[in-house]
Design a protein around this motif. Structure first.
Motif, PDB file in Angstrom:
ATOM      1  N   THR A 147       0.817  -1.222   0.000  1.00 52.87           N
ATOM      2  CA  THR A 147       0.000   0.000   0.000  1.00 52.87           C
ATOM      3  C   THR A 147       0.847   1.266   0.000  1.00 52.87           C
ATOM      4  O   THR A 147       0.306   2.366   0.099  1.00 52.87           O
ATOM      5  CB  THR A 147      -0.936   0.034   1.235  1.00 52.87           C
ATOM      6  OG1 THR A 147      -0.131   0.125   2.420  1.00 52.87           O
ATOM      7  CG2 THR A 147      -1.832  -1.192   1.293  1.00 52.87           C
ATOM      8  N   GLU A 203       2.521   3.119  -2.191  1.00 53.84           N
ATOM      9  CA  GLU A 203       2.249   4.180  -3.161  1.00 53.84           C
ATOM     10  C   GLU A 203       1.005   4.969  -2.781  1.00 53.84           C
ATOM     11  O   GLU A 203       1.006   6.199  -2.830  1.00 53.84           O
ATOM     12  CB  GLU A 203       2.042   3.592  -4.558  1.00 53.84           C
ATOM     13  CG  GLU A 203       3.299   3.060  -5.194  1.00 53.84           C
ATOM     14  CD  GLU A 203       2.956   2.343  -6.481  1.00 53.84           C
ATOM     15  OE1 GLU A 203       2.846   3.030  -7.520  1.00 53.84           O
ATOM     16  OE2 GLU A 203       2.781   1.109  -6.436  1.00 53.84           O
ATOM     17  N   GLU A 204      -0.051   4.272  -2.418  1.00 53.05           N
ATOM     18  CA  GLU A 204      -1.307   4.955  -2.090  1.00 53.05           C
ATOM     19  C   GLU A 204      -1.175   5.757  -0.799  1.00 53.05           C
ATOM     20  O   GLU A 204      -1.725   6.853  -0.690  1.00 53.05           O
ATOM     21  CB  GLU A 204      -2.468   3.972  -2.004  1.00 53.05           C
ATOM     22  CG  GLU A 204      -3.813   4.659  -1.874  1.00 53.05           C
ATOM     23  CD  GLU A 204      -4.051   5.774  -2.896  1.00 53.05           C
ATOM     24  OE1 GLU A 204      -4.527   6.858  -2.496  1.00 53.05           O
ATOM     25  OE2 GLU A 204      -3.758   5.590  -4.092  1.00 53.05           O
ATOM     26  N   ARG A 228       0.848   8.866  -1.772  1.00 51.91           N
ATOM     27  CA  ARG A 228      -0.001   9.711  -2.631  1.00 51.91           C
ATOM     28  C   ARG A 228      -1.049  10.457  -1.797  1.00 51.91           C
ATOM     29  O   ARG A 228      -1.235  11.667  -1.946  1.00 51.91           O
ATOM     30  CB  ARG A 228      -0.693   8.844  -3.690  1.00 51.91           C
ATOM     31  CG  ARG A 228      -1.528   9.636  -4.681  1.00 51.91           C
ATOM     32  CD  ARG A 228      -2.151   8.723  -5.742  1.00 51.91           C
ATOM     33  NE  ARG A 228      -1.123   8.165  -6.610  1.00 51.91           N
ATOM     34  CZ  ARG A 228      -0.768   6.871  -6.632  1.00 51.91           C
ATOM     35  NH1 ARG A 228      -1.370   5.993  -5.862  1.00 51.91           N
ATOM     36  NH2 ARG A 228       0.186   6.465  -7.441  1.00 51.91           N
ATOM     37  N   SER A 229      -1.707   9.735  -0.924  1.00 53.00           N
ATOM     38  CA  SER A 229      -2.742  10.328  -0.081  1.00 53.00           C
ATOM     39  C   SER A 229      -2.175  11.423   0.806  1.00 53.00           C
ATOM     40  O   SER A 229      -2.755  12.515   0.918  1.00 53.00           O
ATOM     41  CB  SER A 229      -3.391   9.231   0.763  1.00 53.00           C
ATOM     42  OG  SER A 229      -4.302   9.780   1.673  1.00 53.00           O
ATOM     43  N   VAL A 238       5.488   8.874  -7.699  1.00 52.56           N
ATOM     44  CA  VAL A 238       4.370   9.393  -6.900  1.00 52.56           C
ATOM     45  C   VAL A 238       4.696  10.796  -6.394  1.00 52.56           C
ATOM     46  O   VAL A 238       3.863  11.705  -6.473  1.00 52.56           O
ATOM     47  CB  VAL A 238       4.033   8.436  -5.732  1.00 52.56           C
ATOM     48  CG1 VAL A 238       3.078   9.093  -4.740  1.00 52.56           C
ATOM     49  CG2 VAL A 238       3.434   7.140  -6.251  1.00 52.56           C
TER      50      VAL A 238
END
Length: 131
Positions: A65, A67-68, A71-72, A104
């Motif tokens: 997880t 990358e997410e 990013r978030s 990212v």
């Protein structure tokens, strides 16, 4: 540093508990463990705050997880500088994760300077090279 001038810094690294210290990537670091890494991260955060930076730690898993999560966090706040830690950057095991995270950061924080540390202990020097 005046509060109105306070620069924001995100330090991206692996959660110390997900690092496989038995892998060949860490053969030259005998005795290194999650506790020592966490102590170094805590000190880096303290040192950067003492220097007047607004520091945010973004510790991720080994890629499921990551990358997410990054990013978030980048979409929630503007950062002046992003540190990508040596644990992600220098270990062959995490090469693809490093590449993905660079993209990212590039996509979600194009204004941010990117810097690299060699250990958590030299994070302040890495930031000061760029901001």
């Amino acid at each position: 540093m005046d509060m109105s001038e306070k620069k924001s810094v995100m330090l991206i690294g692996l959660k110390p508990t997900v690092i496989d210290f038995s892998s060949p990537d860490f053969a030259n670091s005998p005795g290194l463990d999650a506790h020592k890494i966490q102590a170094g991260l805590d000190k880096a955060e303290e040192d950067l705050k003492r220097l007047g930076y607004d520091i945010e730690m973004c510790l991720t898993d080994a890629g499921e997880t990551a990358e997410e999560v990054v990013r978030s966090r980048l979409r929630e706040k503007r950062f002046d500088c992003i540190i990508i830690g040596a644990g992600i950057r220098t270990a062959a095991t995490y090469f693809l994760l490093f590449e993905k995270l660079i993209n990212v950061v590039h996509e979600n924080a194009p204004q941010a300077k990117i810097c690299f540390n060699t250990t958590p202990n030299d994070s302040p020097e890495a930031v000061q090279r760029w901001i």
